[in-house]
Enzyme design. Structure first.
Site, PDB file in Angstrom:
ATOM      1  N   GLU A  28     -10.009  -1.457  -9.145  1.00  0.00           N
ATOM      2  CA  GLU A  28      -9.995  -2.695  -9.874  1.00  0.00           C
ATOM      3  C   GLU A  28      -8.889  -3.652  -9.878  1.00  0.00           C
ATOM      4  O   GLU A  28      -7.933  -3.120  -9.836  1.00  0.00           O
ATOM      5  CB  GLU A  28     -10.555  -2.080 -11.246  1.00  0.00           C
ATOM      6  CG  GLU A  28     -11.856  -1.403 -11.459  1.00  0.00           C
ATOM      7  CD  GLU A  28     -11.878  -1.075 -13.044  1.00  0.00           C
ATOM      8  OE1 GLU A  28     -11.342  -1.413 -13.913  1.00  0.00           O
ATOM      9  OE2 GLU A  28     -12.890  -0.565 -13.231  1.00  0.00           O
ATOM     10  N   HIS A  59     -15.700  -4.611 -15.865  1.00  0.00           N
ATOM     11  CA  HIS A  59     -15.023  -3.508 -16.946  1.00  0.00           C
ATOM     12  C   HIS A  59     -14.844  -4.215 -18.254  1.00  0.00           C
ATOM     13  O   HIS A  59     -13.674  -4.132 -18.740  1.00  0.00           O
ATOM     14  CB  HIS A  59     -13.631  -3.226 -16.305  1.00  0.00           C
ATOM     15  CG  HIS A  59     -13.035  -1.788 -17.019  1.00  0.00           C
ATOM     16  ND1 HIS A  59     -12.581  -0.959 -16.294  1.00  0.00           N
ATOM     17  CD2 HIS A  59     -13.454  -1.398 -17.990  1.00  0.00           C
ATOM     18  CE1 HIS A  59     -12.321   0.047 -17.194  1.00  0.00           C
ATOM     19  NE2 HIS A  59     -12.821  -0.230 -18.233  1.00  0.00           N
ATOM     20  N   ARG A 109     -15.825   5.527 -16.131  1.00  0.00           N
ATOM     21  CA  ARG A 109     -14.463   5.421 -15.482  1.00  0.00           C
ATOM     22  C   ARG A 109     -15.034   5.424 -14.005  1.00  0.00           C
ATOM     23  O   ARG A 109     -15.733   6.175 -13.624  1.00  0.00           O
ATOM     24  CB  ARG A 109     -13.532   6.504 -15.649  1.00  0.00           C
ATOM     25  CG  ARG A 109     -12.691   6.218 -17.024  1.00  0.00           C
ATOM     26  CD  ARG A 109     -11.961   4.922 -16.774  1.00  0.00           C
ATOM     27  NE  ARG A 109     -11.004   4.714 -18.187  1.00  0.00           N
ATOM     28  CZ  ARG A 109     -11.483   3.908 -19.028  1.00  0.00           C
ATOM     29  NH1 ARG A 109     -12.613   3.536 -19.440  1.00  0.00           N
ATOM     30  NH2 ARG A 109     -10.653   3.624 -20.144  1.00  0.00           N
TER      31      ARG A 109
END
Length: 318
Positions: free
Chosen positions: A259, A278, A230
């Site tokens: 993000e 991601h 993360r």
């Protein structure tokens, strides 16, 4: 009264049939997580997935909701305190990502070791060039923060390259495929031995900002940092400083504090950085693996009232 399962993600007809066969006394209905049918969710005992705007419906006082199976391994975006207070069972998708994410981690290591990231850029520039700095993974040390499914699979594959493997976990207990396991409190000592520092950690109160100036400063000069856990586990400014100083030779990043990563972010222009958006856990087998977990869990739930796999500990936030 009919018992209801509502899935907020697309499932193939075969995947739906597997769930119906495992839970013949339940109805299974699909809705879109981006535009959920709140009336349908209002009657659900079990929900697969999560989405914006559904919290109030699912957590109202007379809701029949008893269990949520998330579509992700991380649960930080869910209302954990409210779910805990209501006694809702929560299971995550831990375990579905091990193979695809391990492939990305090993891909990052190979690209850095063989300078493939610079070769790609040289190709785009039509430049025939090598710095003759290509290396190999044999004998290198991978320090993997997190010894769960992803960390363990990464260590197993690293052993195929004859690498040394060091794990970092809360307990420090020995784990398969690791030569040694340190506790999280010993992270500095662990990273001092690393050629590759690999972060597979979830975001919790304990891991937020864990990888900072002190940890990067303890790293071996010229080590590489890989984060597929993360983004918020890492102080990005401290990471950039370590890259600019040469303390770290490079970074492979799939997750970020913000993000999508803003277009003007300095990471975009750093040639010693490889980034993916991601998507390290993405795979065409994702839904099948979620269904595997759910089918196993629904069988246990029907027998005992509780899923048998991936039950989230609210006190640990994973």
């Amino acid at each position: 009264m009919t018992r209801s399962i509502v899935c907020m993600q697309p499932l193939s007809s075969g995947q739906q049939e597997r769930i119906r066969a495992a839970a013949p006394d339940y109805t299974l209905t699909l809705t879109d997580s981006r535009n959920a049918d709140l009336e349908l969710l209002a009657g659900a005992e079990i929900v697969i997935g999560w989405g914006k705007g559904i919290k109030d419906t699912l957590l109202r006082q007379d809701s029949p909701l008893r269990w949520v199976q998330t579509w992700s391994a991380g649960v930080e975006k869910l209302p954990l305190e409210a779910l805990k207070e209501r006694g809702i069972l929560l299971t995550n998708a831990s375990g579905v990502h091990a193979e695809p994410i391990t492939a990305v981690i090993v891909g990052f290591m190979l690209m850095f070791t063989r300078n493939l990231h610079t070769a790609i850029r040289n190709q785009q520039r039509r430049r025939w060039h090598s710095d003759n700095q290509e290396g190999e993974l044999t004998g290198k040390t991978a320090v993997i923060a997190g010894t769960g499914a992803i960390g363990s699979e990464t260590a197993r594959i690293a052993k195929a390259f004859r690498m040394n493997t060091i794990g970092v976990s809360r307990s420090g207990r020995p784990a398969e495929h690791f030569d040694r396991v340190f506790t999280t409190a010993e992270l500095k000592e662990a990273v001092s031995q690393a050629d590759f520092i690999i972060n597979t950690l979830p975001i919790t109160d304990e891991t937020e900002g864990l990888f900072d100036r002190d940890i990067f400063g303890a790293a071996k000069q010229g080590a590489y940092y890989i984060n597929i856990g993360r983004g918020a586990t890492t102080h990005t400014d401290d990471l950039i400083a370590a890259l600019n100083s040469g303390q770290l030779a490079g970074a492979g990043l799939d997750v970020f504090e913000t993000e999508p990563l803003p277009e003007d972010h300095p990471l975009w222009g750093m040639e010693q950085v490889i980034m993916t958006p991601h998507c390290a856990g993405a795979t065409d087998r994702y839904a099948d693996r979620i269904v595997d977990i759910f089918v196993e869990n629904i069988k246990a739930y029907r027998e005992s009232g509780q899923p048998s796999r991936n039950l989230v500990d609210y006190s640990r936030q994973y």
